[in-house]
Design a protein around this motif. Structure first.
Motif, PDB file in Angstrom:
ATOM      1  N   TRP A  49       0.837  -1.195   0.000  1.00 51.81           N
ATOM      2  CA  TRP A  49       0.000   0.000   0.000  1.00 51.81           C
ATOM      3  C   TRP A  49       0.871   1.243   0.000  1.00 51.81           C
ATOM      4  O   TRP A  49       1.626   1.483   0.930  1.00 51.81           O
ATOM      5  CB  TRP A  49      -0.899  -0.024   1.216  1.00 51.81           C
ATOM      6  N   GLN A  50       0.775   2.032  -1.053  1.00 47.54           N
ATOM      7  CA  GLN A  50       1.502   3.293  -1.157  1.00 47.54           C
ATOM      8  C   GLN A  50       0.492   4.443  -1.109  1.00 47.54           C
ATOM      9  O   GLN A  50       0.180   5.059  -2.123  1.00 47.54           O
ATOM     10  CB  GLN A  50       2.325   3.332  -2.458  1.00 47.54           C
ATOM     11  N   ALA A  51      -0.016   4.698   0.071  1.00 50.02           N
ATOM     12  CA  ALA A  51      -1.072   5.695   0.247  1.00 50.02           C
ATOM     13  C   ALA A  51      -0.553   7.096  -0.056  1.00 50.02           C
ATOM     14  O   ALA A  51       0.556   7.453   0.322  1.00 50.02           O
ATOM     15  CB  ALA A  51      -1.601   5.637   1.674  1.00 50.02           C
ATOM     16  N   LYS A  52      -1.368   7.880  -0.756  1.00 46.20           N
ATOM     17  CA  LYS A  52      -1.022   9.263  -1.076  1.00 46.20           C
ATOM     18  C   LYS A  52      -1.410  10.178   0.087  1.00 46.20           C
ATOM     19  O   LYS A  52      -0.597  10.854   0.663  1.00 46.20           O
ATOM     20  CB  LYS A  52      -1.743   9.705  -2.347  1.00 46.20           C
ATOM     21  N   ARG A  53      -2.703  10.216   0.389  1.00 46.58           N
ATOM     22  CA  ARG A  53      -3.238  11.075   1.457  1.00 46.58           C
ATOM     23  C   ARG A  53      -4.340  10.282   2.153  1.00 46.58           C
ATOM     24  O   ARG A  53      -5.231   9.753   1.502  1.00 46.58           O
ATOM     25  CB  ARG A  53      -3.806  12.359   0.844  1.00 46.58           C
ATOM     26  N   ILE A  54      -4.276  10.213   3.468  1.00 47.28           N
ATOM     27  CA  ILE A  54      -5.278   9.494   4.250  1.00 47.28           C
ATOM     28  C   ILE A  54      -6.023  10.494   5.133  1.00 47.28           C
ATOM     29  O   ILE A  54      -5.417  11.375   5.747  1.00 47.28           O
ATOM     30  CB  ILE A  54      -4.632   8.410   5.137  1.00 47.28           C
ATOM     31  N   VAL A  55      -7.348  10.331   5.165  1.00 44.93           N
ATOM     32  CA  VAL A  55      -8.204  11.149   6.015  1.00 44.93           C
ATOM     33  C   VAL A  55      -9.120  10.208   6.782  1.00 44.93           C
ATOM     34  O   VAL A  55      -9.653   9.254   6.210  1.00 44.93           O
ATOM     35  CB  VAL A  55      -9.045  12.142   5.174  1.00 44.93           C
ATOM     36  N   VAL A  56      -9.289  10.473   8.078  1.00 44.39           N
ATOM     37  CA  VAL A  56     -10.226   9.711   8.904  1.00 44.39           C
ATOM     38  C   VAL A  56     -11.123  10.717   9.614  1.00 44.39           C
ATOM     39  O   VAL A  56     -10.630  11.635  10.276  1.00 44.39           O
ATOM     40  CB  VAL A  56      -9.497   8.824   9.934  1.00 44.39           C
ATOM     41  N   LEU A  57     -12.433  10.536   9.446  1.00 42.25           N
ATOM     42  CA  LEU A  57     -13.420  11.375  10.117  1.00 42.25           C
ATOM     43  C   LEU A  57     -14.178  10.515  11.119  1.00 42.25           C
ATOM     44  O   LEU A  57     -14.485   9.356  10.835  1.00 42.25           O
ATOM     45  CB  LEU A  57     -14.417  11.953   9.115  1.00 42.25           C
ATOM     46  N   GLU A  58     -14.509  11.097  12.258  1.00 45.02           N
ATOM     47  CA  GLU A  58     -15.267  10.385  13.281  1.00 45.02           C
ATOM     48  C   GLU A  58     -16.635  11.039  13.439  1.00 45.02           C
ATOM     49  O   GLU A  58     -16.739  12.267  13.479  1.00 45.02           O
ATOM     50  CB  GLU A  58     -14.534  10.427  14.612  1.00 45.02           C
ATOM     51  N   PHE A  59     -17.659  10.198  13.565  1.00 48.10           N
ATOM     52  CA  PHE A  59     -19.025  10.635  13.801  1.00 48.10           C
ATOM     53  C   PHE A  59     -19.585   9.833  14.975  1.00 48.10           C
ATOM     54  O   PHE A  59     -19.121   8.716  15.237  1.00 48.10           O
ATOM     55  CB  PHE A  59     -19.887  10.382  12.558  1.00 48.10           C
ATOM     56  N   PRO A  60     -20.601  10.344  15.651  1.00 48.78           N
ATOM     57  CA  PRO A  60     -21.188   9.602  16.773  1.00 48.78           C
ATOM     58  C   PRO A  60     -21.794   8.256  16.359  1.00 48.78           C
ATOM     59  O   PRO A  60     -21.816   7.319  17.152  1.00 48.78           O
ATOM     60  CB  PRO A  60     -22.289  10.533  17.308  1.00 48.78           C
ATOM     61  N   ASN A  61     -22.265   8.163  15.124  1.00 47.67           N
ATOM     62  CA  ASN A  61     -22.855   6.909  14.642  1.00 47.67           C
ATOM     63  C   ASN A  61     -22.853   6.908  13.115  1.00 47.67           C
ATOM     64  O   ASN A  61     -22.619   7.937  12.484  1.00 47.67           O
ATOM     65  CB  ASN A  61     -24.273   6.710  15.189  1.00 47.67           C
ATOM     66  N   LYS A  62     -23.134   5.731  12.538  1.00 51.38           N
ATOM     67  CA  LYS A  62     -23.071   5.614  11.082  1.00 51.38           C
ATOM     68  C   LYS A  62     -24.184   6.395  10.392  1.00 51.38           C
ATOM     69  O   LYS A  62     -24.007   6.855   9.267  1.00 51.38           O
ATOM     70  CB  LYS A  62     -23.055   4.151  10.629  1.00 51.38           C
ATOM     71  N   GLU A  63     -25.321   6.552  11.053  1.00 47.14           N
ATOM     72  CA  GLU A  63     -26.413   7.308  10.435  1.00 47.14           C
ATOM     73  C   GLU A  63     -26.010   8.755  10.189  1.00 47.14           C
ATOM     74  O   GLU A  63     -26.269   9.301   9.114  1.00 47.14           O
ATOM     75  CB  GLU A  63     -27.675   7.232  11.312  1.00 47.14           C
ATOM     76  N   LEU A  64     -25.382   9.392  11.201  1.00 50.98           N
ATOM     77  CA  LEU A  64     -24.926  10.775  11.016  1.00 50.98           C
ATOM     78  C   LEU A  64     -23.843  10.866   9.949  1.00 50.98           C
ATOM     79  O   LEU A  64     -23.808  11.818   9.172  1.00 50.98           O
ATOM     80  CB  LEU A  64     -24.423  11.359  12.343  1.00 50.98           C
TER      81      LEU A  64
END
Length: 95
Positions: A49-64
């Motif tokens: 895996w040669q990732a370019k740019r990684i972003v992780v977002l967190e939400f209270p639940n999958k619906e939101l």
């Protein structure tokens, strides 16, 4: 249960992508979303895996998370991203 949107982005037009980043930040507040990772340095520990740019977002639940992704607030930013980058995006529930 918390949910995370994990994104791998290959930016083709960095100048216009900056506009995307500004719009995205503003769109998150109504959905209680926040950035956990936003384009920091990556290091491959296993595999090819040669990732370019990684972003992780967190939400209270999958619906939101899904509501944000399909929202009117995010739509202009999403269009910019799709025009200026190639993206892989998944939604994952936390523990």
């Amino acid at each position: 249960m918390a949910a995370y949107i994990i994104v791998e982005v290959d930016v083709h037009n960095p100048k216009e992508y900056e506009d995307y980043k500004k719009l995205t930040t503003a769109s998150l507040s109504g959905y209680n979303g926040k950035f956990i990772v936003r384009g920091g340095a990556t290091e491959t520990l296993e595999g090819g895996w040669q990732a370019k740019r990684i972003v992780v977002l967190e939400f209270p639940n999958k619906e939101l998370a899904k509501q944000w992704w399909s929202s009117e607030e995010y739509a202009p930013a999403k269009a910019l991203r799709q025009k200026n980058a190639t993206t892989k995006m998944i939604l994952v529930e936390g523990v």
